[in-house]
Design a protein around this motif. Sequence first.
Motif, PDB file in Angstrom:
ATOM      1  N   UNK A 178      15.216  -9.321   4.834  1.00 44.46           N
ATOM      2  CA  UNK A 178      14.807  -9.574   6.432  1.00 44.46           C
ATOM      3  C   UNK A 178      13.639  -9.185   6.809  1.00 44.46           C
ATOM      4  N   UNK A 179      12.599  -8.096   6.258  1.00 48.16           N
ATOM      5  CA  UNK A 179      11.585  -7.763   6.733  1.00 48.16           C
ATOM      6  C   UNK A 179      10.364  -8.567   6.173  1.00 48.16           C
ATOM      7  N   UNK A 222       6.237  -1.037   1.701  1.00 45.73           N
ATOM      8  CA  UNK A 222       7.195  -1.980   2.381  1.00 45.73           C
ATOM      9  C   UNK A 222       6.844  -2.175   3.918  1.00 45.73           C
ATOM     10  N   UNK A 223       6.241  -1.217   4.580  1.00 43.85           N
ATOM     11  CA  UNK A 223       5.865  -1.126   5.754  1.00 43.85           C
ATOM     12  C   UNK A 223       4.701  -1.929   5.892  1.00 43.85           C
ATOM     13  N   UNK A 224       3.661  -1.804   5.108  1.00 42.59           N
ATOM     14  CA  UNK A 224       2.540  -2.775   5.052  1.00 42.59           C
ATOM     15  C   UNK A 224       2.832  -4.316   4.724  1.00 42.59           C
ATOM     16  N   UNK A 225       3.699  -4.309   3.873  1.00 44.24           N
ATOM     17  CA  UNK A 225       4.170  -5.768   3.559  1.00 44.24           C
ATOM     18  C   UNK A 225       4.800  -6.635   4.851  1.00 44.24           C
ATOM     19  N   UNK A 229      -4.103  -8.270  -2.464  1.00 45.09           N
ATOM     20  CA  UNK A 229      -5.109  -7.414  -2.911  1.00 45.09           C
ATOM     21  C   UNK A 229      -4.785  -6.074  -2.027  1.00 45.09           C
ATOM     22  N   UNK A 230      -4.568  -6.442  -0.597  1.00 48.24           N
ATOM     23  CA  UNK A 230      -4.149  -5.095   0.441  1.00 48.24           C
ATOM     24  C   UNK A 230      -2.953  -4.101  -0.309  1.00 48.24           C
ATOM     25  N   UNK A 231      -2.162  -4.759  -0.673  1.00 47.70           N
ATOM     26  CA  UNK A 231      -0.823  -4.273  -1.228  1.00 47.70           C
ATOM     27  C   UNK A 231      -1.363  -3.724  -2.652  1.00 47.70           C
ATOM     28  N   UNK A 232      -1.978  -4.199  -3.370  1.00 47.57           N
ATOM     29  CA  UNK A 232      -2.534  -3.669  -4.718  1.00 47.57           C
ATOM     30  C   UNK A 232      -3.294  -2.340  -4.307  1.00 47.57           C
TER      31      UNK A 232
END
Length: 196
Positions: A165-166, A91-94, A71-74
């Motif tokens: 790797x992240x 990608x940074x948030x993930x 939900x946050x990424x959406x």
Amino acid sequence: MAKTGLTSEELKEKVMQITEEKIRYYGFEKFRLTDIARELKISHAALYNHFPDKAALLDGISARWLTQMDNTLEQLSQKEAPARQVITEWFLKYHELKKEKVLKDPELFKSFNMAAEILKPFIVNHLHHLNEQLLILVQKAIATGEIRGESPEKVVQLLLEATISFHHPRMVLDHKDEQREPLLQRIVEVLLDGLT
């Protein structure tokens, strides 16, 4: 309603909250369903109606966390900004969400990591959601001319593979004490530059 005065869904949520607290305090290996039932003043049978065993309860907790992450990424993926910028932020948030869980809840992360290694259905569902979000962003970036790519699906695969790797649970755990965000940002930018 159960004898607790809670609805079925409220009881499930309460069970998961108490379980999280027990795991944080006693560790992943030592919590027991009987302790949870006793604390809620319900029978073991009532608890088993919602979670037939310890594994199901742990899966419920992990699935809830992944839904929150999805939900946050959406929400982020719908940001009004150039798609290329949003892809980098996504990608940074993930990475941030995975790392945050490792650092704040290492015992709970162990349970999630075990589920991820055997690709349980809720893990597969989560990966599907992430893939769909990223695909929409890549399609938008191609449509606006920010990047090139004949196949948005292949671009998504490239981005996910190059940044594994992240966000892979095991690798996030291995690098939990490192500040890798600038490197992640650089990798995504270089990949997108290559597609410009």
